[in-house]
Design a protein around this motif. Structure first.
Motif, short mmCIF file in Angstrom:
data_model
loop_
_atom_site.label_atom_id
_atom_site.label_comp_id
_atom_site.label_asym_id
_atom_site.label_seq_id
_atom_site.Cartn_x
_atom_site.Cartn_y
_atom_site.Cartn_z
N ARG A 83 0.81 -1.22 0.00
CA ARG A 83 0.00 0.00 0.00
C ARG A 83 0.84 1.27 0.00
O ARG A 83 0.36 2.32 -0.42
CB ARG A 83 -0.94 0.01 1.20
N LYS A 84 2.06 1.17 0.49
CA LYS A 84 2.88 2.39 0.63
C LYS A 84 4.20 2.30 -0.13
O LYS A 84 4.99 3.25 -0.08
CB LYS A 84 3.16 2.64 2.11
N ASP A 85 4.43 1.17 -0.78
CA ASP A 85 5.71 0.93 -1.46
C ASP A 85 6.88 1.13 -0.51
O ASP A 85 7.96 1.58 -0.90
CB ASP A 85 5.86 1.83 -2.69
N ASP A 86 6.65 0.76 0.77
CA ASP A 86 7.69 0.85 1.79
C ASP A 86 8.21 -0.57 2.05
O ASP A 86 7.50 -1.41 2.58
CB ASP A 86 7.08 1.45 3.07
N HIS A 87 9.45 -0.82 1.69
CA HIS A 87 10.02 -2.16 1.76
C HIS A 87 10.71 -2.47 3.09
O HIS A 87 11.18 -3.58 3.28
CB HIS A 87 11.04 -2.35 0.63
N GLY A 88 10.77 -1.50 3.99
CA GLY A 88 11.58 -1.64 5.19
C GLY A 88 11.22 -2.85 6.05
O GLY A 88 12.08 -3.69 6.35
N LEU A 89 9.97 -2.95 6.46
CA LEU A 89 9.56 -4.06 7.32
C LEU A 89 9.61 -5.39 6.59
O LEU A 89 9.95 -6.42 7.18
CB LEU A 89 8.15 -3.81 7.87
N ALA A 90 9.27 -5.38 5.31
CA ALA A 90 9.32 -6.62 4.52
C ALA A 90 10.75 -7.12 4.39
O ALA A 90 11.02 -8.33 4.52
CB ALA A 90 8.70 -6.40 3.15
N ASP A 91 11.69 -6.20 4.15
CA ASP A 91 13.09 -6.60 4.02
C ASP A 91 13.64 -7.11 5.35
O ASP A 91 14.55 -7.96 5.38
CB ASP A 91 13.92 -5.43 3.53
N ALA A 92 13.12 -6.60 6.47
CA ALA A 92 13.61 -6.99 7.79
C ALA A 92 12.87 -8.19 8.35
O ALA A 92 13.28 -8.73 9.39
CB ALA A 92 13.48 -5.81 8.76
N TYR A 93 11.79 -8.62 7.70
CA TYR A 93 10.91 -9.64 8.29
C TYR A 93 11.65 -10.90 8.70
O TYR A 93 11.51 -11.38 9.83
CB TYR A 93 9.79 -10.00 7.31
N SER A 94 12.44 -11.47 7.83
CA SER A 94 13.09 -12.74 8.13
C SER A 94 14.00 -12.62 9.35
O SER A 94 13.92 -13.42 10.29
CB SER A 94 13.89 -13.24 6.93
N ASP A 95 14.86 -11.61 9.38
CA ASP A 95 15.78 -11.45 10.51
C ASP A 95 15.02 -11.17 11.80
O ASP A 95 15.37 -11.71 12.87
CB ASP A 95 16.76 -10.31 10.23
N THR A 96 13.99 -10.33 11.72
CA THR A 96 13.22 -10.00 12.92
C THR A 96 12.51 -11.22 13.47
O THR A 96 12.54 -11.51 14.68
CB THR A 96 12.19 -8.90 12.62
N ALA A 97 11.84 -11.98 12.60
CA ALA A 97 11.11 -13.17 13.03
C ALA A 97 12.06 -14.23 13.59
O ALA A 97 11.75 -14.89 14.59
CB ALA A 97 10.30 -13.74 11.87
N LEU A 98 13.22 -14.39 12.95
CA LEU A 98 14.14 -15.45 13.36
C LEU A 98 14.74 -15.22 14.74
O LEU A 98 15.09 -16.17 15.43
CB LEU A 98 15.24 -15.63 12.32
N ARG A 99 14.85 -13.95 15.16
CA ARG A 99 15.34 -13.71 16.53
C ARG A 99 14.42 -14.38 17.54
O ARG A 99 14.87 -15.04 18.48
CB ARG A 99 15.42 -12.20 16.81
N ARG A 100 13.11 -14.24 17.36
CA ARG A 100 12.16 -14.87 18.27
C ARG A 100 12.14 -16.38 18.05
O ARG A 100 12.02 -17.16 19.01
CB ARG A 100 10.78 -14.28 18.06
N VAL A 101 12.22 -16.81 16.79
CA VAL A 101 12.20 -18.24 16.49
C VAL A 101 13.33 -18.96 17.23
O VAL A 101 13.12 -20.00 17.87
CB VAL A 101 12.31 -18.47 14.97
N TRP A 102 14.54 -18.42 17.17
CA TRP A 102 15.66 -19.10 17.81
C TRP A 102 15.56 -19.02 19.34
O TRP A 102 15.94 -19.97 20.03
CB TRP A 102 16.99 -18.52 17.33
N ARG A 103 15.02 -17.93 19.88
CA ARG A 103 14.81 -17.86 21.33
C ARG A 103 13.83 -18.94 21.77
O ARG A 103 14.05 -19.65 22.75
CB ARG A 103 14.28 -16.46 21.71
N CYS A 104 12.73 -19.09 21.04
CA CYS A 104 11.72 -20.09 21.39
C CYS A 104 12.21 -21.50 21.11
O CYS A 104 11.85 -22.45 21.82
CB CYS A 104 10.42 -19.81 20.65
N THR A 105 13.03 -21.67 20.09
CA THR A 105 13.62 -22.97 19.81
C THR A 105 14.53 -23.40 20.95
O THR A 105 14.51 -24.56 21.39
CB THR A 105 14.41 -22.92 18.49
N HIS A 106 15.31 -22.46 21.46
CA HIS A 106 16.17 -22.79 22.59
C HIS A 106 15.35 -23.12 23.83
O HIS A 106 15.63 -24.11 24.53
CB HIS A 106 17.12 -21.63 22.91
N PHE A 107 14.32 -22.32 24.12
CA PHE A 107 13.50 -22.58 25.31
C PHE A 107 12.81 -23.94 25.22
O PHE A 107 12.77 -24.70 26.20
CB PHE A 107 12.46 -21.47 25.48
#
Length: 391
Positions: free
Chosen positions: A319-343
């Motif tokens: 809607r805004k042609d703003d790629h910032g969050l989309a480009d960061a999605y994988s790295d941002t999500a994976l921080r939580r993924v690895w924390r929960c994987t460890h727990f």
């Protein structure tokens, strides 16, 4: 066919993503290989983190959860002759809710019908195309046997560990990590009121056991069993006897009440992470990108966190042609993924026996520390009740 976002998978992550996108004016079409009834009836997770509950309330999906869900302040950790309660609210100010994935799915399906969401069930031959272009598409055969092509701006894989989305990321691009545990869970549903007010996680020399629940009249219980265990080898009487032994029937007067078993299954235990969670115009969420053993109650909650991050990223992109969050999605999500994987790994290895006497003493030492140290208890509570979605 044409849409903005093609979502593969109509489980909780796919339908929640379509709900969040619709609220911000982004159109989506959902594709699912199973029937609506099959998806709604799958028996899966039963514990919702505080962050998941807060999100569902915020987006108008919390009415029945607040009416029928069961808030829990914490859990019990147990080993022979000892049972200790960890109060998450006292430790972190956050709680969890007992509200089964089947109930979450019912709420999402009802909301989907109410807004007229386009969902195609019982499709076959799903394939993803042109993911590295700005006009990706998904081909499939609909339930009437007609071949279809759905063109989109973005494709999102919410189709679990066996769907085509994960494999659509080229081998040269993706990295995977996997651990298979040397035991499984034998799980039952029983039409009997829970014998406990909150979940019991029990270490026992015979193997781990857990007493959970789905409602005031339905109990959910688990036993550690060897891999390749056949359900045919476990009669109802044998299951209840093992549960009573491992959960401490008679200890301090506590009684396990058996009841009619309505469902039995054996669940293998594994951890899996694939990254990146984005390739071109394909985004992965939930089990399509990661799997955790159920000991830490993280699977459904991780999927919710993924789509909570992904929805605003796609709104910004489309809607805004703003790629910032989309480009960061994988790295941002994976921080939580690895924390929960460890727990999840930590909870699993602390509570499941291996037959090694040295390991058993380490596990008991760890359990004593967690239940006697405020720092140890707070660490468990913080992770179990759930970190903020943007962690």
């Amino acid at each position: 066919m044409r849409t903005q976002v093609a979502i593969i998978g109509a489980g909780p992550s796919g339908l929640l993503l379509s709900h969040l996108l619709a609220a911000d004016g982004v159109e989506s079409v959902v594709l699912e290989t199973r029937s609506e009834e099959y998806v709604a009836g799958r028996i899966r997770a039963g514990i919702l983190e505080q962050s998941t509950v807060d999100l569902l309330r915020e987006v108008g999906l919390g009415e029945r959860l607040d009416r029928e869900g069961d808030p829990h302040r914490g859990i019990y950790l147990q080993w022979p002759d000892e049972r200790h309660h960890l109060d998450f609210v006292d430790l972190t100010g956050r709680s969890v809710y007992v509200y089964g994935q089947t109930e979450v799915q019912k709420d999402l399906v009802a909301a989907s019908h109410a807004r007229g969401q386009e969902v195609h069930y019982e499709i076959t031959d799903t394939a993803l195309h042109d993911l590295e272009t700005d006009r990706p598409s998904v081909t499939f055969t609909d339930r009437d046997g007609v071949e279809q092509r759905l063109q989109a701006d973005v494709v999102v894989g919410c189709d679990g560990s066996f769907g085509p989305s994960r494999e659509a990321v080229p081998q040269a691009v993706r990295r995977t990590w996997e651990k298979t545990y040397p035991y499984s869970w034998l799980g039952i549903l029983a039409d009997v009121a829970p014998s406990t007010d909150e979940l019991i996680y029990a270490w026992h020399p015979d193997g781990f056991a857990m007493h959970s629940m789905r409602s005031a009249s339905v109990s959910r219980l688990y036993l550690q069993v060897p891999n390749e265990t056949s359900i045919d080898d476990w009669s109802d009487d044998r299951i209840w006897e093992a549960l009573a032994t491992r959960l401490g029937h008679g200890q301090d007067g506590w009684q396990l009440t058996p009841g009619p078993v309505t469902d039995k299954s054996v669940l293998p235990m594994r951890s899996f992470v694939q990254q990146p969670m984005r390739h071109g115009r394909l985004f992965l969420a939930g089990d399509a990108a990661h799997i955790v053993p159920p000991t830490g109650a993280k699977g459904l909650n991780l999927a919710v966190a993924d789509v909570a991050l992904l929805a605003p990223a796609l709104v910004g992109l489309l809607r805004k042609d703003d790629h910032g969050l989309a480009d960061a999605y994988s790295d941002t999500a994976l921080r939580r993924v690895w924390r929960c994987t460890h727990f999840s790994w930590w909870m699993t290895t602390m509570l499941h026996t291996s037959g090694d006497p040295f390991d058993e003493q380490l596990q008991l030492s760890q359990l004593r520390w967690v239940t006697s140290s405020e720092a140890g208890a707070t660490g468990l509570a913080e992770n179990y009740a759930g970190l903020p979605i943007g962690f």
